[in-house]
Scaffold this motif. Sequence first.
Motif, PDB file in Angstrom:
ATOM      1  N   GLU A   5     -16.771   5.255   5.955  1.00  7.60           N
ATOM      2  CA  GLU A   5     -16.945   6.685   5.707  1.00  7.60           C
ATOM      3  C   GLU A   5     -17.673   7.377   6.850  1.00  7.60           C
ATOM      4  OE1 GLU A   5     -17.107   7.423   0.972  1.00  7.60           O
ATOM      5  OE2 GLU A   5     -18.899   6.499   1.817  1.00  7.60           O
ATOM      6  N   HIS A   6     -18.537   6.641   7.551  1.00  6.72           N
ATOM      7  CA  HIS A   6     -19.348   7.255   8.605  1.00  6.72           C
ATOM      8  C   HIS A   6     -18.848   6.934  10.003  1.00  6.72           C
ATOM      9  CE1 HIS A   6     -22.159   8.502   5.552  1.00  6.72           C
ATOM     10  NE2 HIS A   6     -22.303   7.258   5.140  1.00  6.72           N
ATOM     11  N   ALA A   7     -17.635   6.408  10.114  1.00  9.65           N
ATOM     12  CA  ALA A   7     -17.080   6.135  11.442  1.00  9.65           C
ATOM     13  C   ALA A   7     -16.865   7.446  12.194  1.00  9.65           C
ATOM     14  CB  ALA A   7     -15.763   5.382  11.323  1.00  9.65           C
ATOM     15  N   PRO A   8     -17.073   7.462  13.511  1.00  8.69           N
ATOM     16  CA  PRO A   8     -16.897   8.688  14.288  1.00  8.69           C
ATOM     17  C   PRO A   8     -15.504   9.293  14.163  1.00  8.69           C
ATOM     18  CG  PRO A   8     -18.068   7.051  15.596  1.00  8.69           C
ATOM     19  CD  PRO A   8     -17.603   6.352  14.344  1.00  8.69           C
ATOM     20  N   ARG A   9     -14.484   8.429  14.041  1.00 13.88           N
ATOM     21  CA  ARG A   9     -13.120   8.917  13.879  1.00 13.88           C
ATOM     22  C   ARG A   9     -12.526   8.354  12.593  1.00 13.88           C
ATOM     23  NH1 ARG A   9      -9.623   7.782  19.147  1.00 13.88           N
ATOM     24  NH2 ARG A   9      -8.032   8.489  17.667  1.00 13.88           N
ATOM     25  N   GLN A  10     -11.847   9.215  11.844  1.00 14.70           N
ATOM     26  CA  GLN A  10     -11.236   8.787  10.596  1.00 14.70           C
ATOM     27  C   GLN A  10      -9.715   8.667  10.706  1.00 14.70           C
ATOM     28  OE1 GLN A  10     -12.820   7.912   7.610  1.00 14.70           O
ATOM     29  NE2 GLN A  10     -14.632   7.914   8.941  1.00 14.70           N
ATOM     30  N   ASP A  11      -9.188   8.978  11.874  1.00 12.70           N
ATOM     31  CA  ASP A  11      -7.740   8.962  12.056  1.00 12.70           C
ATOM     32  C   ASP A  11      -7.235   7.649  12.646  1.00 12.70           C
ATOM     33  OD1 ASP A  11      -8.968   9.382  14.512  1.00 12.70           O
ATOM     34  OD2 ASP A  11      -7.353  10.656  15.284  1.00 12.70           O
ATOM     35  N   VAL A  12      -8.102   6.640  12.729  1.00 12.49           N
ATOM     36  CA  VAL A  12      -7.730   5.400  13.416  1.00 12.49           C
ATOM     37  C   VAL A  12      -7.400   4.259  12.454  1.00 12.49           C
ATOM     38  CG1 VAL A  12      -9.075   5.978  15.457  1.00 12.49           C
ATOM     39  CG2 VAL A  12     -10.151   4.653  13.626  1.00 12.49           C
ATOM     40  N   PHE A  13      -7.554   4.476  11.147  1.00 12.43           N
ATOM     41  CA  PHE A  13      -7.437   3.375  10.198  1.00 12.43           C
ATOM     42  C   PHE A  13      -6.027   3.248   9.624  1.00 12.43           C
ATOM     43  CE2 PHE A  13     -11.896   4.840   9.969  1.00 12.43           C
ATOM     44  CZ  PHE A  13     -12.481   3.726  10.528  1.00 12.43           C
ATOM     45  N   LEU A  14      -5.601   1.998   9.450  1.00 14.71           N
ATOM     46  CA  LEU A  14      -4.277   1.702   8.927  1.00 14.71           C
ATOM     47  C   LEU A  14      -4.264   1.712   7.399  1.00 14.71           C
ATOM     48  CD1 LEU A  14      -3.517  -1.307  11.274  1.00 14.71           C
ATOM     49  CD2 LEU A  14      -2.090   0.744  11.154  1.00 14.71           C
ATOM     50  N   ALA A  15      -3.200   2.278   6.813  1.00 14.81           N
ATOM     51  CA  ALA A  15      -2.971   2.156   5.377  1.00 14.81           C
ATOM     52  C   ALA A  15      -2.344   0.795   5.087  1.00 14.81           C
ATOM     53  CB  ALA A  15      -2.053   3.276   4.894  1.00 14.81           C
ATOM     54  N   ARG A  16      -2.452   0.338   3.844  1.00 16.83           N
ATOM     55  CA  ARG A  16      -1.958  -0.995   3.476  1.00 16.83           C
ATOM     56  C   ARG A  16      -0.487  -1.200   3.826  1.00 16.83           C
ATOM     57  NH1 ARG A  16      -3.881  -4.570  -0.690  1.00 16.83           N
ATOM     58  NH2 ARG A  16      -6.153  -4.514  -0.693  1.00 16.83           N
ATOM     59  N   GLU A  17       0.346  -0.205   3.535  1.00 24.20           N
ATOM     60  CA  GLU A  17       1.774  -0.361   3.805  1.00 24.20           C
ATOM     61  C   GLU A  17       2.023  -0.552   5.297  1.00 24.20           C
ATOM     62  OE1 GLU A  17       0.360   2.086   2.121  1.00 24.20           O
ATOM     63  OE2 GLU A  17       0.959   1.630   0.061  1.00 24.20           O
ATOM     64  N   SER A  18       1.256   0.169   6.112  1.00 24.63           N
ATOM     65  CA  SER A  18       1.392   0.032   7.558  1.00 24.63           C
ATOM     66  C   SER A  18       0.933  -1.339   8.031  1.00 24.63           C
ATOM     67  CB  SER A  18       0.596   1.128   8.269  1.00 24.63           C
ATOM     68  OG  SER A  18       1.044   2.415   7.902  1.00 24.63           O
ATOM     69  N   VAL A  19      -0.109  -1.877   7.391  1.00 28.39           N
ATOM     70  CA  VAL A  19      -0.622  -3.201   7.748  1.00 28.39           C
ATOM     71  C   VAL A  19       0.459  -4.253   7.553  1.00 28.39           C
ATOM     72  CG1 VAL A  19      -2.261  -5.021   7.127  1.00 28.39           C
ATOM     73  CG2 VAL A  19      -3.032  -2.659   7.289  1.00 28.39           C
ATOM     74  N   HIS A  20       1.112  -4.230   6.395  1.00 27.28           N
ATOM     75  CA  HIS A  20       2.161  -5.219   6.121  1.00 27.28           C
ATOM     76  C   HIS A  20       3.242  -5.174   7.190  1.00 27.28           C
ATOM     77  CE1 HIS A  20       0.237  -6.022   2.412  1.00 27.28           C
ATOM     78  NE2 HIS A  20       0.773  -5.060   1.699  1.00 27.28           N
ATOM     79  N   GLY A  21       3.719  -3.979   7.502  1.00 27.30           N
ATOM     80  CA  GLY A  21       4.790  -3.854   8.478  1.00 27.30           C
ATOM     81  C   GLY A  21       4.372  -4.302   9.865  1.00 27.30           C
ATOM     82  N   LEU A  22       3.168  -3.901  10.287  1.00 25.81           N
ATOM     83  CA  LEU A  22       2.697  -4.263  11.618  1.00 25.81           C
ATOM     84  C   LEU A  22       2.533  -5.770  11.761  1.00 25.81           C
ATOM     85  CD1 LEU A  22       1.554  -3.573  14.417  1.00 25.81           C
ATOM     86  CD2 LEU A  22      -0.691  -3.278  13.321  1.00 25.81           C
ATOM     87  N   TYR A  23       1.903  -6.406  10.773  1.00 29.63           N
ATOM     88  CA  TYR A  23       1.674  -7.844  10.877  1.00 29.63           C
ATOM     89  C   TYR A  23       2.977  -8.626  10.801  1.00 29.63           C
ATOM     90  CZ  TYR A  23      -3.399  -7.744  11.029  1.00 29.63           C
ATOM     91  OH  TYR A  23      -4.688  -7.559  11.441  1.00 29.63           O
ATOM     92  N   ARG A  24       3.935  -8.157  10.021  1.00 23.89           N
ATOM     93  CA  ARG A  24       5.237  -8.838  10.006  1.00 23.89           C
ATOM     94  C   ARG A  24       5.905  -8.765  11.375  1.00 23.89           C
ATOM     95  NH1 ARG A  24       8.610  -8.384   4.377  1.00 23.89           N
ATOM     96  NH2 ARG A  24       7.089  -9.505   3.081  1.00 23.89           N
ATOM     97  N   GLU A  25       5.797  -7.607  12.015  1.00 23.83           N
ATOM     98  CA  GLU A  25       6.382  -7.471  13.347  1.00 23.83           C
ATOM     99  C   GLU A  25       5.680  -8.385  14.350  1.00 23.83           C
ATOM    100  OE1 GLU A  25       6.473  -3.425  14.629  1.00 23.83           O
ATOM    101  OE2 GLU A  25       7.370  -2.696  12.768  1.00 23.83           O
ATOM    102  N   ILE A  26       4.347  -8.480  14.236  1.00 27.40           N
ATOM    103  CA  ILE A  26       3.588  -9.342  15.155  1.00 27.40           C
ATOM    104  C   ILE A  26       3.955 -10.805  14.936  1.00 27.40           C
ATOM    105  CG2 ILE A  26       1.276 -10.186  15.726  1.00 27.40           C
ATOM    106  CD1 ILE A  26       0.262  -7.337  15.023  1.00 27.40           C
ATOM    107  N   PHE A  27       3.948 -11.243  13.673  1.00 34.85           N
ATOM    108  CA  PHE A  27       4.232 -12.646  13.381  1.00 34.85           C
ATOM    109  C   PHE A  27       5.674 -13.023  13.729  1.00 34.85           C
ATOM    110  CE2 PHE A  27       0.756 -12.269   9.968  1.00 34.85           C
ATOM    111  CZ  PHE A  27      -0.217 -12.642  10.879  1.00 34.85           C
ATOM    112  N   ALA A  28       6.581 -12.055  13.678  1.00 31.44           N
ATOM    113  CA  ALA A  28       7.965 -12.317  14.056  1.00 31.44           C
ATOM    114  C   ALA A  28       8.086 -12.644  15.544  1.00 31.44           C
ATOM    115  CB  ALA A  28       8.848 -11.115  13.711  1.00 31.44           C
TER     116      ALA A  28
END
Length: 354
Positions: free
Chosen positions: A204-227
Amino acid sequence: MSVPLRQVVKVGAYVVKQHLIGRKRYPLVLMLEPLFRCNLACAGCGKIAYPEHVLNQRLSVQECIDAAEECGAPIVSIPGGEPLLHKEMPQIVSELVRRRKFVYLCTNALLLKKRIDDYTPSPYLTFSVHLDGDRERHDEMVCQEGVFERAVEAVRLALAKGFRVTINCTLFEGESAQRVASFFDYVTKLGVEAITVSPGFSYEHAPRQDVFLARESVHGLYREIFALAKGRGWKFNHSSLYLDFLAGNQGYQCTPWGNPTRNVFGWQKPCYLLVGEGYAPTFKALMEETDWERYGTGRNRKCAQCMAHCGYEPTAVNDAFAHPVKAGWVALRGPRTAGPTAGEAPVSAKGVGA
């Protein structure tokens, strides 16, 4: 997974013992925060947003040892702030190593070259160096140019002196799977033991709040990385099932008591990441008086997007203990990178030992 056999055996024996004695909730890793002061102000960090008088506070050597002995976890992770700013850190580490705790000293490495001779290589000590990507990406996320090169130089020095070194990488919004893969290739060639990789928690107190991934984005990103992982020799400092969870193939609830946190305020409720939930005076009070059912995905809005290893790795370890064939199969084949995701575990589901 890339963890030395000595550590695997000791931690495995500890987990088995907890099950044999019927302990319902037990810690796996002590998060020991002896200070909040840091020499960086990273875009996605909410751990150092305190007034000056709090930033000047430190846990003493004895307080750190007491916390480790009271908690009893086989692993002690020392984040911050920047631990190398603590003048008594060499004594703290020495005492923990003497007690055969596996210590992960988390550092941005800016002071590591200067302080490295204060430490002795040991199978019980690992420098966990913060790098959030390649030169451009890391310097962007720590909001200072030149940090990546200084950290890499310190990594090379630590490896040359015989220290265990891992990379602690946090992924944020805007990551490219190919770019992350190239970064993993780079640090693997450096010769580090393994990589810890986790999606950033939305402080909540991070200087920027626009840098965090939503859960759905996490799944997609990690699948692409592991592929992209096949044949590249990456080693991760995680259980196979936690990586599978990040790829959306396991439906878990977090286990907040798996990584209890001791800092200058006391024992933080309920976990390392949430602030403002109160503190317990002792580890026993933390375990017995915290209303654990208030926390986790589907229970608390602050937990909605969290997939951090400090909450979900203990759940994955317990699942591996209960289902070793499944864990072994995922370790052998790697996380699944296509098909439907598992969804979330029911809010009534329990974590480690519950």
